[in-house]
Design a protein around this motif. Sequence first.
Motif, PDB file in Angstrom:
ATOM      1  N   TRP A  67      39.534  37.859  49.950  1.00 22.21           N
ATOM      2  CA  TRP A  67      40.633  36.947  50.287  1.00 22.21           C
ATOM      3  C   TRP A  67      41.196  37.313  51.646  1.00 22.21           C
ATOM      4  O   TRP A  67      41.503  38.469  51.904  1.00 22.21           O
ATOM      5  CB  TRP A  67      41.719  37.044  49.230  1.00 22.21           C
ATOM      6  N   GLU A  68      41.291  36.326  52.519  1.00 18.87           N
ATOM      7  CA  GLU A  68      41.845  36.551  53.843  1.00 18.87           C
ATOM      8  C   GLU A  68      42.446  35.249  54.370  1.00 18.87           C
ATOM      9  O   GLU A  68      41.800  34.197  54.339  1.00 18.87           O
ATOM     10  CB  GLU A  68      40.769  37.044  54.811  1.00 18.87           C
ATOM     11  N   ASN A  69      43.689  35.345  54.835  1.00 20.12           N
ATOM     12  CA  ASN A  69      44.396  34.173  55.386  1.00 20.12           C
ATOM     13  C   ASN A  69      44.388  32.990  54.416  1.00 20.12           C
ATOM     14  O   ASN A  69      44.138  31.829  54.803  1.00 20.12           O
ATOM     15  CB  ASN A  69      43.777  33.751  56.724  1.00 20.12           C
TER      16      ASN A  69
END
Length: 229
Positions: free
Chosen positions: A189-191
């Motif tokens: 999970w990123e941004n």
Amino acid sequence: MKKKLCYAFITLLILSTVLFAGCSQQTDLTEYVSEYRSNIYIGTQDKYTVFVTCGTREYPYCADGTPANKSELFDVVLTVPDNTRTYKINFTLNEKNYEAELAFDNVRMIHTYSQTLPQPKETSISFTIFDADDPEAEKINVTAESVKKETLLGLKDLLSCAQKENKQLFSSFISHKKFNGEIYVRLLWENDICYYYVGLIDKNGKTYALLVDAKSGKTIATHESEDTI
């Protein structure tokens, strides 16, 4: 006329049998998954952050190209403003209450807790953090939310998409309908965007890594490494 219909029916039956046999003989890649990180929970309150990963993982944990028996895991990482203290957490999962003291990792400067627990059904988990050395100290409440805000691909569909987009790579692992290696799958999970890391590991420990969009199954990037995970 009856003979023509009979021949047509027999031909259709044979074709159906062949197609069904072909589908049933496909390699089930899920059988070779040694790790599947299926969810992530994140929450922050003041300078306290809780990061949770859960799923299944082989034991003993070894990227050697050979799948082993897996167990369910629930891992918690806590970051705090004062690392000189010992911390405990309290939380409820699947209607059962848990309390545990965290271990301190002085290399990564984090407090950790890992336990074999059933996969959470909740979309959020409420944690109470308190100082184990001082029962009178103020308690901190942190709600960790699942990053899965929308429907993501399940494990089987994910691997099917990855295989379709990387046919040559997957074919190099498959012989006589068997996958000669193991697969690690980790939700990332990123941004506010979810991805899947898909790692294919051969018998020599060589890793072929894919970064896959968690919704569409599209392969975004690939990487080949001699190093094990």
